[in-house]
Motif scaffolding. Sequence first.
Motif, PDB file in Angstrom:
ATOM      1  N   ALA A   1       0.847  -1.199   0.000  1.00  0.00           N
ATOM      2  CA  ALA A   1       0.000   0.000   0.000  1.00  0.00           C
ATOM      3  C   ALA A   1       0.879   1.245   0.000  1.00  0.00           C
ATOM      4  O   ALA A   1       2.012   1.234   0.501  1.00  0.00           O
ATOM      5  N   TYR A   2       0.326   2.351  -0.565  1.00  0.00           N
ATOM      6  CA  TYR A   2       1.032   3.634  -0.505  1.00  0.00           C
ATOM      7  C   TYR A   2       0.259   4.568   0.415  1.00  0.00           C
ATOM      8  O   TYR A   2      -0.932   4.837   0.187  1.00  0.00           O
ATOM      9  N   VAL A   3       0.917   5.074   1.439  1.00  0.00           N
ATOM     10  CA  VAL A   3       0.335   6.049   2.357  1.00  0.00           C
ATOM     11  C   VAL A   3       1.247   7.265   2.386  1.00  0.00           C
ATOM     12  O   VAL A   3       2.432   7.162   2.740  1.00  0.00           O
ATOM     13  N   HIS A   4       0.716   8.408   2.017  1.00  0.00           N
ATOM     14  CA  HIS A   4       1.516   9.630   2.018  1.00  0.00           C
ATOM     15  C   HIS A   4       2.009   9.913   3.439  1.00  0.00           C
ATOM     16  O   HIS A   4       1.241   9.765   4.407  1.00  0.00           O
ATOM     17  N   PRO A   5       3.245  10.332   3.604  1.00  0.00           N
ATOM     18  CA  PRO A   5       3.786  10.552   4.953  1.00  0.00           C
ATOM     19  C   PRO A   5       3.049  11.628   5.749  1.00  0.00           C
ATOM     20  O   PRO A   5       3.145  11.644   6.980  1.00  0.00           O
ATOM     21  N   GLU A   6       2.315  12.510   5.084  1.00  0.00           N
ATOM     22  CA  GLU A   6       1.575  13.551   5.809  1.00  0.00           C
ATOM     23  C   GLU A   6       0.157  13.115   6.179  1.00  0.00           C
ATOM     24  O   GLU A   6      -0.565  13.864   6.853  1.00  0.00           O
ATOM     25  N   ALA A   7      -0.288  11.937   5.723  1.00  0.00           N
ATOM     26  CA  ALA A   7      -1.610  11.445   6.118  1.00  0.00           C
ATOM     27  C   ALA A   7      -1.609  11.098   7.601  1.00  0.00           C
ATOM     28  O   ALA A   7      -0.614  10.602   8.138  1.00  0.00           O
TER      29      ALA A   7
ATOM     30  N   ILE B   1      -5.025  -1.437   6.620  1.00  0.00           N
ATOM     31  CA  ILE B   1      -4.864  -0.988   5.238  1.00  0.00           C
ATOM     32  C   ILE B   1      -4.370  -2.181   4.429  1.00  0.00           C
ATOM     33  O   ILE B   1      -3.266  -2.680   4.653  1.00  0.00           O
ATOM     34  N   GLU B   2      -5.188  -2.647   3.497  1.00  0.00           N
ATOM     35  CA  GLU B   2      -4.853  -3.829   2.712  1.00  0.00           C
ATOM     36  C   GLU B   2      -3.970  -3.468   1.506  1.00  0.00           C
ATOM     37  O   GLU B   2      -3.749  -2.289   1.220  1.00  0.00           O
ATOM     38  N   PRO B   3      -3.446  -4.466   0.787  1.00  0.00           N
ATOM     39  CA  PRO B   3      -2.547  -4.180  -0.341  1.00  0.00           C
ATOM     40  C   PRO B   3      -3.195  -3.336  -1.426  1.00  0.00           C
ATOM     41  O   PRO B   3      -4.408  -3.379  -1.638  1.00  0.00           O
ATOM     42  N   PHE B   4      -2.324  -2.564  -2.095  1.00  0.00           N
ATOM     43  CA  PHE B   4      -2.679  -1.776  -3.281  1.00  0.00           C
ATOM     44  C   PHE B   4      -3.617  -0.610  -2.968  1.00  0.00           C
ATOM     45  O   PHE B   4      -4.238  -0.056  -3.873  1.00  0.00           O
ATOM     46  N   VAL B   5      -3.718  -0.237  -1.718  1.00  0.00           N
ATOM     47  CA  VAL B   5      -4.427   0.987  -1.326  1.00  0.00           C
ATOM     48  C   VAL B   5      -3.531   2.186  -1.593  1.00  0.00           C
ATOM     49  O   VAL B   5      -2.313   2.126  -1.408  1.00  0.00           O
ATOM     50  N   THR B   6      -4.154   3.304  -2.009  1.00  0.00           N
ATOM     51  CA  THR B   6      -3.446   4.584  -2.137  1.00  0.00           C
ATOM     52  C   THR B   6      -4.117   5.598  -1.227  1.00  0.00           C
ATOM     53  O   THR B   6      -5.331   5.804  -1.313  1.00  0.00           O
ATOM     54  N   ILE B   7      -3.326   6.218  -0.353  1.00  0.00           N
ATOM     55  CA  ILE B   7      -3.839   7.252   0.553  1.00  0.00           C
ATOM     56  C   ILE B   7      -2.984   8.500   0.367  1.00  0.00           C
ATOM     57  O   ILE B   7      -1.771   8.482   0.573  1.00  0.00           O
ATOM     58  N   ASP B   8      -3.620   9.596  -0.028  1.00  0.00           N
ATOM     59  CA  ASP B   8      -2.936  10.838  -0.376  1.00  0.00           C
ATOM     60  C   ASP B   8      -2.642  11.664   0.877  1.00  0.00           C
ATOM     61  O   ASP B   8      -3.022  11.302   2.002  1.00  0.00           O
ATOM     62  N   LYS B   9      -2.004  12.809   0.675  1.00  0.00           N
ATOM     63  CA  LYS B   9      -1.766  13.759   1.760  1.00  0.00           C
ATOM     64  C   LYS B   9      -3.086  14.402   2.190  1.00  0.00           C
ATOM     65  O   LYS B   9      -4.119  14.290   1.509  1.00  0.00           O
ATOM     66  N   ASN B  10      -3.063  15.080   3.332  1.00  0.00           N
ATOM     67  CA  ASN B  10      -4.223  15.792   3.858  1.00  0.00           C
ATOM     68  C   ASN B  10      -5.420  14.851   4.011  1.00  0.00           C
ATOM     69  O   ASN B  10      -6.543  15.161   3.643  1.00  0.00           O
ATOM     70  N   VAL B  11      -5.140  13.671   4.553  1.00  0.00           N
ATOM     71  CA  VAL B  11      -6.168  12.663   4.837  1.00  0.00           C
ATOM     72  C   VAL B  11      -6.088  12.331   6.322  1.00  0.00           C
ATOM     73  O   VAL B  11      -4.998  12.221   6.888  1.00  0.00           O
TER      74      VAL B  11
ATOM     75  N   ASN C   1      -7.141  -2.007  -3.090  1.00  0.00           N
ATOM     76  CA  ASN C   1      -7.433  -1.186  -4.278  1.00  0.00           C
ATOM     77  C   ASN C   1      -8.367  -0.009  -4.000  1.00  0.00           C
ATOM     78  O   ASN C   1      -8.983   0.516  -4.925  1.00  0.00           O
ATOM     79  N   VAL C   2      -8.469   0.413  -2.762  1.00  0.00           N
ATOM     80  CA  VAL C   2      -9.201   1.643  -2.432  1.00  0.00           C
ATOM     81  C   VAL C   2      -8.269   2.826  -2.659  1.00  0.00           C
ATOM     82  O   VAL C   2      -7.072   2.773  -2.345  1.00  0.00           O
ATOM     83  N   THR C   3      -8.832   3.921  -3.186  1.00  0.00           N
ATOM     84  CA  THR C   3      -8.085   5.163  -3.378  1.00  0.00           C
ATOM     85  C   THR C   3      -8.722   6.245  -2.518  1.00  0.00           C
ATOM     86  O   THR C   3      -9.910   6.544  -2.674  1.00  0.00           O
ATOM     87  N   ILE C   4      -7.926   6.813  -1.618  1.00  0.00           N
ATOM     88  CA  ILE C   4      -8.409   7.879  -0.731  1.00  0.00           C
ATOM     89  C   ILE C   4      -7.562   9.112  -1.015  1.00  0.00           C
ATOM     90  O   ILE C   4      -6.357   9.136  -0.745  1.00  0.00           O
TER      91      ILE C   4
END
Length: 258
Positions: free
Chosen positions: A6-12, A20-30, A41-44
Amino acid sequence: MKQPLAYVHPEAKIASNVVIEPFVTIDKNVVIEEGTHIGSNVTILEGARIGKNCRIFPGSVISGIPQDLKFKGEETVVEIGDNTTIRECVTINRGTAAKGKTVIGNNCLLMAYVHIAHDCVIRNNIIMANATQIAGEVQVDDYAIIGGGTLVHQFSHIGAHVMIQGGSLVNKDIPPFVKAARNPISYAGINSIGLRRRNFTNETIRDIQEIYRYLYLSGLNNSDAIERIEAELPATKERDEIILFVRNSQRGIIRGYL
């Protein structure tokens, strides 16, 4: 618990026990609070605020930018309350300058392929069945149930404890406590089964039925019906809620029996 794929932005800001399961994307300001489970495969995206103990199923996209040509990149958010379930491939867009945020309340169930557009306010304990499509700046009040495949026009208002038949085209406001069905959509009685399940007394249900007899079965226009309701029926919380809804309706309420 974060999977390495999974990718989690360091500022989230993610609570320590969020799954958080595999292939999730979580952007900044979350912001995601305790106990929430994010499926694969959820995109936040930027601007998401997700409460406690939510479940978000694979393929959903939360806080995408609005599908509104007036949107100019302003900083807006999506707010999701506690204990809400978001099933597969749901899309929820963040707000625009109009209101600044899209709001989903507590204890809601959004079934697969539901779309919630910009600046909507979806309150608490609401069920939207599969492929319901909600346009911009719609308000849905507590305990409403919307059948699958329903299309809701922008700026519409759906009242509390409403039940809407699947496949409906909603282009008018739907006042509280009623069932809405047929094509074109119209009043189909009050939601007595839902009200009993939520511990409304038989007396209260009868009072609500009487109010809607004035509105839909008396042959009066809405203004005259409201005047007679105020003059002839005792003041109750439900009576005043219905009167306020009808008076404040911007689109007009759905028609009565055809």
